[in-house]
Design an enzyme around this catalytic site. Structure first.
Site, PDB file in Angstrom:
ATOM      1  N   GLU A   1     -96.617 -14.633  48.870  1.00  0.00           N
ATOM      2  CA  GLU A   1     -95.290 -14.886  49.852  1.00  0.00           C
ATOM      3  C   GLU A   1     -94.222 -13.948  50.863  1.00  0.00           C
ATOM      4  O   GLU A   1     -94.260 -14.008  51.107  1.00  0.00           O
ATOM      5  CB  GLU A   1     -93.892 -15.340  48.983  1.00  0.00           C
ATOM      6  CG  GLU A   1     -93.057 -15.884  49.142  1.00  0.00           C
ATOM      7  CD  GLU A   1     -91.834 -15.418  49.586  1.00  0.00           C
ATOM      8  OE1 GLU A   1     -90.954 -15.821  50.725  1.00  0.00           O
ATOM      9  OE2 GLU A   1     -91.955 -13.863  49.526  1.00  0.00           O
TER      10      GLU A   1
ATOM     11  N   ASP B   1     -95.614 -12.824  43.350  1.00  0.00           N
ATOM     12  CA  ASP B   1     -95.993 -11.265  43.679  1.00  0.00           C
ATOM     13  C   ASP B   1     -94.652 -10.700  44.319  1.00  0.00           C
ATOM     14  O   ASP B   1     -93.765 -11.160  44.067  1.00  0.00           O
ATOM     15  CB  ASP B   1     -96.352 -11.311  45.419  1.00  0.00           C
ATOM     16  CG  ASP B   1     -95.759 -12.368  46.305  1.00  0.00           C
ATOM     17  OD1 ASP B   1     -95.304 -13.685  45.649  1.00  0.00           O
ATOM     18  OD2 ASP B   1     -95.661 -12.063  47.707  1.00  0.00           O
TER      19      ASP B   1
END
Length: 421
Positions: free
Chosen positions: A177, A82
């Site tokens: 994350e 991400d």
């Protein structure tokens, strides 16, 4: 360019062009559908390079195995797919600058933007390298697609060269994350490693086994709503109270005034209107007592604001995000020592830094999977100036391969794996 550099550049540019931005407003896991699509790409690539046990779980994490050819601990190598919601990450157009000449870098989609070695001295050290940037209107996504490209490139090399000695290797690409939701208890078991490493750091040589501890405060201010034409002595404006709250946060405790081992409190979001406002504040400190005192400070400011306007309803809740991985790694430094030895053996000087942030490794370590963080080359992250040197990433590939090799060696020089005891 070396074969590693060619593979890294190709993968990295391809990954950066895929939107995989996390959504911090979402309640789903993963928080965005684009991460699912990114995960599908990585899942297929792992199958294509010959990894086994390739899976993509309900949280979007992609896992795989490279079977060992000798005894040794199972080592996990990880990165997150991400990108941060802090800045635009849709429509990324990676730009490759070969044989960088040391001059200012300008951006085709934003004429006012300049990346200069005068302001970023590390860039001057990269003369002759291949530099990758975005086009000026988005971040690049090197955080952490550099890490993804590094792990994938090294994994392919291990599979293509079965004569290279290594124990079992686990690969894990996580989601979310950037919003602190990438690691959850079941993932530790799914990874199934003795210890691991995230490639989510910056300059070549850096080994991070100390991160911030982190909490997040949510302050909700409910005012008294009434038509402004009838507001005399009745209206309680939540926006005005929110402004007073933010103004009361100590300026010398903000991220823009702190450095090194100083913690901070940082108002990241104000949302709402005159009736109700929500404020989000992140709290960071290397030590738990410092974290607690900063949390208490925020609660005291909210309580004082409540006392000044009893007609309002003001609440403050604080939730834990992650903890300093040092608390666990200082008790068992095997993965840190292994990374230090590997760094030296590939001709790099290990640099131990206290990271002013957190990684998936913070959560993994807290949950029982020791997981220091290693450099991936990313620079000026979370904004339009983000860049990376392909050659820095190439050194990270060499580091991962060396860790896998040394991890399979006997700890005592006789028999067994690196953690045999």
């Amino acid at each position: 360019m070396s074969d590693f550099a060619k593979d890294l550049e190709s993968r990295f540019v391809r990954y950066c062009a895929i939107d995989s931005q996390a959504d911090d407003k979402s309640t789903t896991h993963p928080s965005s559908d684009v991460q699912i699509e990114m995960g599908k790409v990585l899942e297929q690539e792992l199958r294509d390079i010959g990894a086994v046990d390739v899976t993509r779980n309900d949280h979007g994490a992609v896992l795989a195995t490279i079977p060992g050819n000798t005894s040794g601990p199972t080592i996990a190598f990880m990165a997150h797919m991400d990108t941060t919601p802090q800045f635009n990450a849709t429509g990324v157009k990676p730009r490759v600058i070969r044989n960088y000449d040391g001059s200012d870098i300008r951006y085709p989609d934003n004429a006012s933007l300049v990346l200069s070695p005068d302001h970023v001295p590390y860039l001057r050290e990269k003369i002759g390298d291949t530099i990758v940037t975005a086009s000026g209107t988005t971040l690049l996504g090197a955080d952490d697609k550099a890490g993804v490209a590094i792990v994938m490139t090294a994994a392919k090399h291990l599979i293509d060269n079965p004569d290279l000695p290594h124990g079992p290797v686990r690969i894990c690409f996580t989601t979310d994350e950037e919003i602190g939701k990438g690691v959850y208890p079941a993932l530790v078991e799914d990874v199934g490693a003795d210890f691991g490493y995230t490639f989510d750091g910056q300059k070549v040589g850096e080994i991070e086994f100390e991160t911030f501890s982190a909490d997040e405060a949510t302050i909700r201010i409910e005012g008294v709503s009434i038509h402004p034409g009838l507001a005399k002595d009745q209206l309680v404006n939540a926006v005005v109270l929110a402004s007073s709250f933010v103004a009361a946060l100590p300026r010398d405790m903000s991220p823009e005034t702190t450095q090194g081992r100083e913690g901070y409190v940082h108002a990241t979001e104000i949302a709402g209107g005159s009736s109700v406002v929500t404020i989000r504040v992140i709290i960071r400190d290397y030590e738990l007592d410092g974290l607690a005192s900063k949390g208490q400070l925020i609660e005291d400011i909210a309580a004082k604001l409540q006392a000044s306007e009893p007609r309002a309803k003001i609440s403050c809740s604080i939730r834990s995000q992650y903890r300093n991985m040092r608390y666990w790694l200082e008790k068992d430094k095997r993965p840190v020592d292994l990374a230090e030895r590997a760094m030296s053996e590939i001709g790099q000087t290990p640099k131990f830094t206290a990271f002013r942030g957190g990684t998936d490794g913070s959560r993994f370590t807290e949950m029982g999977l020791l997981c220091p963080n290693l450099f991936a080359g990313m620079q000026e992250i979370h904004g339009p100036l983000e860049w990376v040197s392909v050659q820095d990433m190439e050194v990270a590939v060499a580091l991962m391969l060396k860790i896998a090799e040394l991890g399979a060696e006997p700890a005592d020089g006789t028999s067994g794996g690196a953690n045999s005891s």
